[in-house]
Design an enzyme around this catalytic site. Sequence first.
Site, PDB file in Angstrom:
ATOM      1  N   GLY A 198       0.828  -1.197   0.000  1.00 53.96           N
ATOM      2  CA  GLY A 198       0.000   0.000   0.000  1.00 53.96           C
ATOM      3  C   GLY A 198       0.860   1.244   0.000  1.00 53.96           C
ATOM      4  O   GLY A 198       2.063   1.198   0.235  1.00 53.96           O
ATOM      5  N   SER A 202       1.715   9.424   3.719  1.00 54.97           N
ATOM      6  CA  SER A 202       2.725   9.310   4.767  1.00 54.97           C
ATOM      7  C   SER A 202       3.845   8.341   4.428  1.00 54.97           C
ATOM      8  O   SER A 202       4.820   8.253   5.163  1.00 54.97           O
ATOM      9  CB  SER A 202       2.058   8.857   6.066  1.00 54.97           C
ATOM     10  OG  SER A 202       1.380   7.640   5.861  1.00 54.97           O
ATOM     11  N   ASP A 331      -6.984   4.591  17.529  1.00 53.74           N
ATOM     12  CA  ASP A 331      -7.159   4.664  16.073  1.00 53.74           C
ATOM     13  C   ASP A 331      -7.692   3.339  15.537  1.00 53.74           C
ATOM     14  O   ASP A 331      -7.185   2.802  14.555  1.00 53.74           O
ATOM     15  CB  ASP A 331      -5.834   5.025  15.402  1.00 53.74           C
ATOM     16  CG  ASP A 331      -6.025   5.492  13.966  1.00 53.74           C
ATOM     17  OD1 ASP A 331      -7.154   5.906  13.634  1.00 53.74           O
ATOM     18  OD2 ASP A 331      -5.064   5.429  13.186  1.00 53.74           O
TER      19      ASP A 331
END
Length: 515
Positions: A198, A202, A331
């Site tokens: 992926g 970032s 998260d």
Amino acid sequence: MFQRKTLQRRNLKGLNLNLHPDVGNNGQLQEKTETHQGQSRIEGHVMSNINAIQNNSNLFLRRGIKKKLTLDAFGDDQAISKPNTVVIQQPQNEPVLVLSSLSQSPCVSSSSSLSTPCIIDAYSNNFGLSPSSTNSTPSTIQGLSNIATPVENEHSISLPPLEESLSPAAADLKDTLSGTSNGNYIQLQDLVQLGKIGAGNSGTVVKALHVPDSKIVAKKTIPVEQNNSTIINQLVRELSIVKNVKPHENIITFYGAYYNQHINNEIIILMEYSDCGSLDKILSVYKRFVQRGTVSSKKTWFNELTISKIAYGVLNGLDHLYRQYKIIHRDIKPSNVLINSKGQIKLCDFGVSKKLINSIADTFVGTSTYMSPERIQGNVYSIKGDVWSLGLMIIELVTGEFPLGGHNDTPDGILDLLQRIVNEPSPRLPKDRIYSKEMTDFVNRCCIKNERERSSIHELLHHDLIMKYVSPSKDDKFRHWCRKIKSKIKEDKRIKREALDRAKLEKKQSERSTH
């Protein structure tokens, strides 16, 4: 070449990635060859051959090595009233959320000095770190022996001496390495890139092979702005937290990291690889099959047994982090929950995790989509915030859609979502589908706006939805489901590859016909 006796077999779990710069007065790289006990010295022509096939530290499989790869191929054909205005309470002199443009990472501004790390929200940077309540000190990252500065000699990684020419952030990074006694190290040519997993704003994640012990790992590459001490301090603090978490069945294993300052100015992290990927990836594959018409949109891949096992894995991982390390993940979402074909659920990306002080974390950070109402309103935040996120995630998995509707990542879009989370009724499973009373009650207990009334992790671990599927036979069924998912992911890759090949062929034919 990778099979020469000069390459010592090492256990990756005990790996320390230590780097040393060795720069001459003219700034050119000076090669060093480490000699190990029981090994002969690596010959210069071997190193030259390795350099010849290395391209930006990304190596690809040679024919001889490809035969050694034995990934498990378990294929299986079976198949509202007027809303009130949201008031975000912001304590004086505490960090406050600043929403920046999509091209930048949202940060937390503070009246403190620049040495206080900025907080990178996970919806645009999954690798950000939450600061502690005080400024960074050597004690906050003491013992972080797996983070290092870059290798100037590309072939070996070892502990460097401190240099006066380094930036303060890099020097602090090296200070954390002092006292490393473990002599284990890794050679860069031992890591062979197998493919991309992926990519995002970032950084990128790739699948890699550690050749000496045939270990598959996930390698994250995080670009760092040159001499940006704020970002480096964030990452150091985050990795210091992850490094201290011992291996657990529901926590992704951290193998090591190093800071590549002089070559690409990036931080590279090695961690456990999960062959089924994240729940978000599985959901995306499911949606593509629905679009192709090969899977019915009314038949979800996430049945009740699967949801029970996923919920247990997430809750057990959260409970371990909180009980053993006083860490709240903060998260929880589909992209941060990984699955492998062995039927293991793993939590990853502690991008906004925070070590608790006085058992309460009140900093406003995290993925806004799954953020609990108490966080949005600036109230004290506890581990029950992750319970809310779990409830939203379950609804999304079984329905295929986020329960609070879509939104864009602009400041206005995010604020609109935050208003809906606070003012609209608590999300529920849709009434047009049939769900068991255990599943419905579990979700309802997670998605209670009043934190005090919301179920705790301990209570949910003993919920009927979890206990109903606790048996060896149910575990076998879940492992079977995971193997089927792995097979479906491979099938999806094959279909996409064939479609791409057809598109290229049609383009070539079209170009020829025009000429």
